[in-house]
Write a protein that holds these residues in place. Structure first.
Motif, mmCIF file in Angstrom:
data_model
loop_
_atom_site.group_PDB
_atom_site.id
_atom_site.type_symbol
_atom_site.label_atom_id
_atom_site.label_comp_id
_atom_site.label_asym_id
_atom_site.label_seq_id
_atom_site.Cartn_x
_atom_site.Cartn_y
_atom_site.Cartn_z
ATOM 1 N N SER A 226 32.216 -18.240 6.119
ATOM 2 C CA SER A 226 30.838 -18.126 5.627
ATOM 3 C C SER A 226 30.490 -16.654 5.376
ATOM 4 N N ARG A 227 29.589 -16.465 4.430
ATOM 5 C CA ARG A 227 29.131 -15.121 4.099
ATOM 6 C C ARG A 227 28.475 -14.492 5.335
ATOM 7 N N ASP A 228 27.804 -15.346 6.061
ATOM 8 C CA ASP A 228 27.129 -14.894 7.267
ATOM 9 C C ASP A 228 28.131 -14.265 8.256
ATOM 10 N N TYR A 229 29.282 -14.947 8.428
ATOM 11 C CA TYR A 229 30.303 -14.415 9.356
ATOM 12 C C TYR A 229 30.798 -13.060 8.867
ATOM 13 N N ILE A 230 31.109 -13.013 7.558
ATOM 14 C CA ILE A 230 31.662 -11.770 7.006
ATOM 15 C C ILE A 230 30.671 -10.619 7.209
ATOM 16 N N GLU A 231 29.400 -10.909 6.985
ATOM 17 C CA GLU A 231 28.405 -9.836 7.062
ATOM 18 C C GLU A 231 28.027 -9.457 8.497
ATOM 19 N N SER A 232 28.364 -10.341 9.436
ATOM 20 C CA SER A 232 27.972 -9.996 10.816
ATOM 21 C C SER A 232 29.185 -9.658 11.698
ATOM 22 N N ARG A 233 30.277 -9.232 11.051
ATOM 23 C CA ARG A 233 31.473 -8.923 11.843
ATOM 24 C C ARG A 233 31.246 -7.783 12.835
ATOM 25 N N ASP A 234 30.290 -6.913 12.493
ATOM 26 C CA ASP A 234 30.020 -5.791 13.398
ATOM 27 C C ASP A 234 29.496 -6.277 14.756
ATOM 28 N N ASP A 235 28.922 -7.486 14.765
ATOM 29 C CA ASP A 235 28.379 -8.015 16.034
ATOM 30 C C ASP A 235 29.380 -8.888 16.789
#
Ligand code: A3P
Ligand code: MG
Length: 442
Positions: A226-235
Motif C-alpha cells: 500500500s502507498r500508506d506503507y511506503i510513505e510511512s516506512r520512517d515509522d
C-alpha cells in the motif's frame, strides 16, 4: 598430508603409488609454492600447528583462479523473533528511500537481535538437510560455512588490524567451519570497553545501517504494497532479528563451497529457474565523501562490500551516503563486478580483487590437506600476524559444530547410500561473471 621429499625418480614413483597420489593430484600439489605447504610444527606439550603464510601477498597477485558463479539452491528466513523458517518468508523488495531522512529516528524503539547465544551452523545445517531430503543426495561441497567466515579469509591479505578465530571439523568429506563464538564475544567486549570519543554514540551509528535497510525495503513487491506503507516506512520499528538467508553452491579454484549468508533485498523477483542469477541488492551506509581522504577510506571499505556481495552473487550494492550526524543525503548504485577495476583505476585503495580470490583459493586447498582427520580444529589469525595457524583442539568428535539432528539425518541418508560421494571437481565451465577481476579464458 604432503611431506617434503627429494625426488629420486623410481623411489618417488613408488612413494606416489604407496600414498595413492595420482599424477593430476601431484600436479595440483606442486602448483602450490613449497613454502605454503602444510608445515606441522611439533613443540613439547603443544599441539602440532600448521601455518599458512599470508605475506608476501604479492605471490597471489595476477590472473585469478577459476571462480564459479554462486547459485542459490536453498534459502531460509528468520522471523521478527529470530525463529527459523524454511523458505523465503522474510525476503524484502528494494524500493528507494526518501533522501533527507534522519537515520537516528526510531533508535529508542530498535529491536536488536541478541547475539549472545552461539548459533553455530545450526540454521545452515538444517537448510542443507532439508535440501538433501528433497534430492536424497548428500551435497558435494568441500567446505561448508557462513559467508562471513569466507569474507574474513578473503580479506586477510589486506586486513592487518583484526584477527579471527574459527572452529572447523571434517565430517563426511566436507570441512564445516564456524566462527569461534568466545573470540567474537571477547573482541566485542574489548571494543565496547574502549572509550569512544565521537559525538554520536556507537550504538546509534550502528543503528543507522539497519534503519537504512528498513527505509529502503518493502515486505512485498511495490504493486502489492500500500502507498500508506511506503510513505510511512520512517515509522516502521527497526528489527534486525528478521533476515532472509541465501544458501549457495560456489567455487574458488579447486574448492567447491557451500555458503549461507544474509541478503538484504531483491530488485525485482526471483527467477523461476533454480540457479539462475538473482537480482539481489546489498544495502550499505557510508559517510558522505567530501575530500580525497574520505574517498580513500570509502575505497578501502569497498573491499569488504565487494567480497561480501561477490561471495553470494549479489550483483548490485546500493550505498546510502549520510552526513556526519546521520542524515541520508545521497544514494549510489554500484555494480559489484566493476568495483575491483574502479578502485584499481584510481590506484589508491591498496587492495586487489584477484589477490583476495587467489589467496582464499590457495588457503582452502591447503586447509583441505591439513584437516584430514576427525576432531575439532582451530583456524586462527592473530591481529597483525603474518600467518594463519591451524591446529587441533579436540581429537575426536565434531564439537558443537555439527548438530545431532544433522548427524542423524546423514546416518539415515547413508543407509540408502552406503558410501558418501567424494566431492566432485567443478564440472561446469567457468562462468566469467566478474568484469573487475581477470579470469582465465578456458
Ligand atoms: P552498514 O553496513 O550500512 O554499516 P550488513 O550490511 O552486513 O548486512 O550489515 C547491516 C548493518 O549491521 C550494518 O550497516 C551495520 O549497521 C551493522 N553491522 C554489520 N556488521 C557490523 C560490525 N561488525 N560491527 C558493527 N555493526 C555492524
Ligand atoms: Mg547490508
Amino acid at each position: 598430508m604432503v611431506t617434503k621429499h627429494e625426488p629420486i625418480p623410481f623411489l618417488f614413483n613408488w612413494y606416489l603409488n604407496l600414498m595413492n597420489i595420482s599424477s593430476s593430484r601431484l600436479k595440483a600439489l606442486s602448483a602450490i609454492p613449497r613454502y605454503t605447504r602444510p608445515r606441522l610444527l611439533q613443540h613439547k606439550n603443544v599441539a602440532m600447528t600448521a601455518t599458512f603464510p599470508i605475506q608476501p601477498a604479492a605471490r597471489f597477485a595476477g590472473q585469478s583462479e577459476p571462480v564459479k558463479r554462486p547459485k542459490e539452491f536453498a534459502c531460509f528466513s528468520y522471523n521478527k523473533d529470530h525463529q527459523y523458517h524454511p523458505g523465503d518468508s522474510s525476503l524484502k523488495w528494494y524500493y528507494p528511500p526518501t533522501l533527507g531522512t534522519d537515520l537516528s529516528y526510531g533508535f529508542e524503539k530498535f529491536i536488536k537481535h541478541d547475539d549472545s547465544a552461539d548459533e553455530h551452523l545450526d540454521s545452515l545445517l538444517q537448510t542443507i538437510a532439508n535440501h538433501e531430503k528433497e534430492t536424497n543426495k548428500q551435497i558435494d561441497a568441500h567446505i561448508v560455512t557462513w559467508r562471513g567466515m569466507l569474507t574474513k579469509i578473503m580479506a586477510t591479505p589486506f586486513e592487518d588490524r583484526d584477527g579471527f578465530e574459527m572452529n572447523a571439523t571434517l565430517y563426511r568429506n566436507s570441512i564445516f567451519i564456524e566462527e569461534r563464538h568466545e573470540y567474537k564475544a571477547a573482541s566485542r567486549r574489548e571494543q565496547d570497553n574502549q572509550t569512544w570519543k565521537g559525538p554520536i554514540p556507537q550504538e546509534v551509528m550502528q543503528f543507522w545501517g539497519y534503519k537504512f535497510e528498513t527505509l529502503s525495503t518493502l515486505p512485498a513487491t511495490w504493486g502489492e504494497t500500500s502507498r500508506d506503507y511506503i510513505e510511512s516506512r520512517d515509522d516502521e520499528i527497526v528489527n534486525n532479528n528478521e533476515q532472509y538467508c541465501s544458501v549457495v553452491r560456489t567455487g574458488l579454484g579447486k574448492s567447491v563451497i557451500c555458503l549461507g549468508g544474509e541478503v538484504d533485498a531483491i530488485w525485482d523477483s526471483k527467477p523461476r529457474v533454480q540457479g539462475a542469477p538473482i537480482n539481489w541488492v546489498e544495502l550499505k551506509t557510508s559517510a558522505e565523501i567530501r575530500s580525497d581522504r574520505d574517498m580513500d577510506n570509502f575505497e578501502r571499505k569497498l573491499m569488504k562490500f565487494w567480497i561480501q556481495s561477490f561471495l553470494l552473487g549479489v550483483p548490485k550494492i546500493i550505498v546510502g551516503f549520510r552526513s556526519r550526524d546521520g542524515i541520508l543525503v545521497k544514494l549510489q548504485e554500484m555494480e559489484t563486478n566493476s568495483i575491483p577495476t574502479t578502485v584499481q583505476r584510481r590506484g589508491r585503495a591498496g587492495w586487489d580483487g584477484n589477490t583476495c580470490i587467489n589467496f582464499a583459493s590457495a588457503f582452502l586447498e591447503w586447509l583441505r590437506q591439513v584437516i584430514t582427520d576427525e576432531g575439532v580444529w582451530r583456524i586462527r589469525r592473530r591481529p597483525r600476524s603474518p600467518h594463519i595457524e591451524v591446529f587441533q583442539v579436540e581429537e575426536v568428535g565434531h564439537g558443537n559444530i555439527i548438530t545431532d539432528e544433522f548427524m542423524n539425518w546423514r546416518i539415515k541418508l547413508s543407509l540408502n547410500q552406503p558410501k558418501p560421494p567424494a566431492a566432485e571437481p567443478l564440472e561446469e565451465p567457468l562462468e566469467a561473471q566478474l568484469t573487475g577481476v581477470q579470469l582465465p579464458e578456458t
